[in-house]
Design a protein around this motif. Structure first.
Motif, mmCIF file in Angstrom:
data_model
loop_
_atom_site.group_PDB
_atom_site.id
_atom_site.type_symbol
_atom_site.label_atom_id
_atom_site.label_comp_id
_atom_site.label_asym_id
_atom_site.label_seq_id
_atom_site.Cartn_x
_atom_site.Cartn_y
_atom_site.Cartn_z
ATOM 1 N N LEU A 220 2.900 0.306 5.546
ATOM 2 C CA LEU A 220 1.967 -0.619 4.896
ATOM 3 C C LEU A 220 1.576 -0.123 3.501
ATOM 4 O O LEU A 220 1.562 -0.892 2.535
ATOM 5 C CB LEU A 220 0.709 -0.784 5.753
ATOM 6 C CG LEU A 220 0.833 -1.565 7.055
ATOM 7 C CD1 LEU A 220 -0.467 -1.475 7.853
ATOM 8 C CD2 LEU A 220 1.187 -3.020 6.781
ATOM 9 N N CYS A 221 1.248 1.169 3.410
ATOM 10 C CA CYS A 221 0.830 1.733 2.121
ATOM 11 C C CYS A 221 1.968 1.705 1.105
ATOM 12 O O CYS A 221 1.742 1.436 -0.088
ATOM 13 C CB CYS A 221 0.327 3.158 2.319
ATOM 14 S SG CYS A 221 -1.212 3.281 3.261
ATOM 15 N N CYS A 222 3.172 1.985 1.551
ATOM 16 C CA CYS A 222 4.314 1.955 0.637
ATOM 17 C C CYS A 222 4.608 0.535 0.179
ATOM 18 O O CYS A 222 4.918 0.306 -1.003
ATOM 19 C CB CYS A 222 5.534 2.568 1.306
ATOM 20 S SG CYS A 222 5.466 4.373 1.443
ATOM 21 N N ALA A 223 4.506 -0.435 1.085
ATOM 22 C CA ALA A 223 4.742 -1.828 0.698
ATOM 23 C C ALA A 223 3.749 -2.270 -0.358
ATOM 24 O O ALA A 223 4.107 -3.006 -1.296
ATOM 25 C CB ALA A 223 4.658 -2.721 1.930
ATOM 26 N N GLU A 224 2.502 -1.836 -0.253
ATOM 27 C CA GLU A 224 1.488 -2.180 -1.252
ATOM 28 C C GLU A 224 1.835 -1.613 -2.620
ATOM 29 O O GLU A 224 1.408 -2.151 -3.647
ATOM 30 C CB GLU A 224 0.124 -1.654 -0.804
ATOM 31 C CG GLU A 224 -0.433 -2.364 0.415
ATOM 32 C CD GLU A 224 -1.647 -1.666 1.010
ATOM 33 O OE1 GLU A 224 -2.237 -2.208 1.967
ATOM 34 O OE2 GLU A 224 -1.999 -0.557 0.529
#
Length: 289
Positions: A220-224
């Motif tokens: 999730l953090c990488c996608a953001e």
């Protein structure tokens, strides 16, 4: 994202690393819980090269002071095996939650009852955002004294003193079972109701909300940030790192790692006491020259 099947590693020369995701205990930290000068220097050099660093740990946010001085301006940690993302910029004692993926209390209680049925003798603790609460008989093995000692039914009840705080995870301890056997029994009993893993050498399980893991929150953090798995280098040593080591394009099990972590990773590095994370970071930076 729960698969433990290794994907083919993308050649490092074609996809530069943009983010380093590292576990703490048994990985970045030495056994005495310190961060070596070599590792501090490697983290700083990665930051100067534009590589973001995430600390990805089973620890709660309040135990993150051990690395707060070494975040080099990034200041983000995934805590509680993915249950929370914490901003460390404020320094020790001033950490701020920016994402919480809670375990619903009623589900947590269902899980505890299943474990009691399948593994009699199990005792549990409840990790909320700001405190650890124990059942009677749970061993005092953590860094702090408990705030509340009471049966799980009261710890997770709607009228609990801290019921306004999200539950991040349940800790389940068995005094006699083999740790890996306890994990196998628990996963079979709990199924998809919650995520179950372990990072301790003892028979101590860590139970999170369904679908919550180090890997899923890192994803999730990488996608953001627009960062692809192939651009991530991950480090770990225990079963709670398996999904993250599988997901990352480059991943390294420590020389002291559990066999499950070794099987999941695309590579290995030196043990934590020999600065294995720093060894790989130095190599990653050399590839950029």
């Amino acid at each position: 994202m729960t698969s433990a099947t290794r994907r083919p590693e993308t050649p490092a020369s074609t996809v530069p690393t943009r983010l380093i995701a590292t576990d703490l205990d048994g990985t970045l930290l030495r056994d005495d819980k310190t961060v070596s000068d070599r590792t501090i220097a490697a983290l700083g050099a990665a930051e100067q090269a534009g590589i973001e660093v995430f600390f990805v740990t089973g620890r709660p946010a309040r135990w993150m002071d051990v690395v707060s001085d070494h975040v080099h301006g990034h200041g983000l940690a995934i805590c509680g095996n993915g249950a929370a993302v914490v901003d460390l910029h404020g320094g020790p004692g001033a950490h701020r939650f920016v994402k919480v993926r809670e375990l619903v209390p009623d589900t947590a209680l269902d899980v505890i009852r299943l474990l009691r049925s399948e593994a009699p003798g199990t005792v549990c603790a409840v990790e909320r955002t700001f405190g650890l609460h124990l059942e009677p008989g749970y061993p005092l093995m953590h860094m702090e004294p408990p705030e509340i000692v009471s049966p799980a039914e009261k710890l997770l009840g709607r009228n609990a003193l801290d019921a306004d705080q999200p539950v991040l995870k349940v800790l389940a301890f068995h005094p006699a079972m083999d740790p890996d056997d306890f994990l196998t029994v628990a996963r079979a009993a709990i199924g998809d109701l919650a995520g179950v893993t372990r990072s301790s050498p003892s028979a101590l399980l860590e139970i999170s909300g369904p679908g919550v893991s180090k890997a899923s929150t890192l994803e999730l953090c990488c996608a953001e940030r627009g960062i692809a798995p192939a651009e991530v280098a991950a480090f770990g040593d225990m079963p709670n790192d398996v999904e993250m080591l599988t997901w990352a394009g480059r991943s390294y099990a420590m020389g002291n790692a559990h066999p499950a972590a070794i099987a999941a990773a695309s590579g290995r590095t030196a043990p934590n006491n020999e600065d294995g994370v720093a060894v790989v970071i130095e190599r990653i930076l050399a590839e950029r020259l």
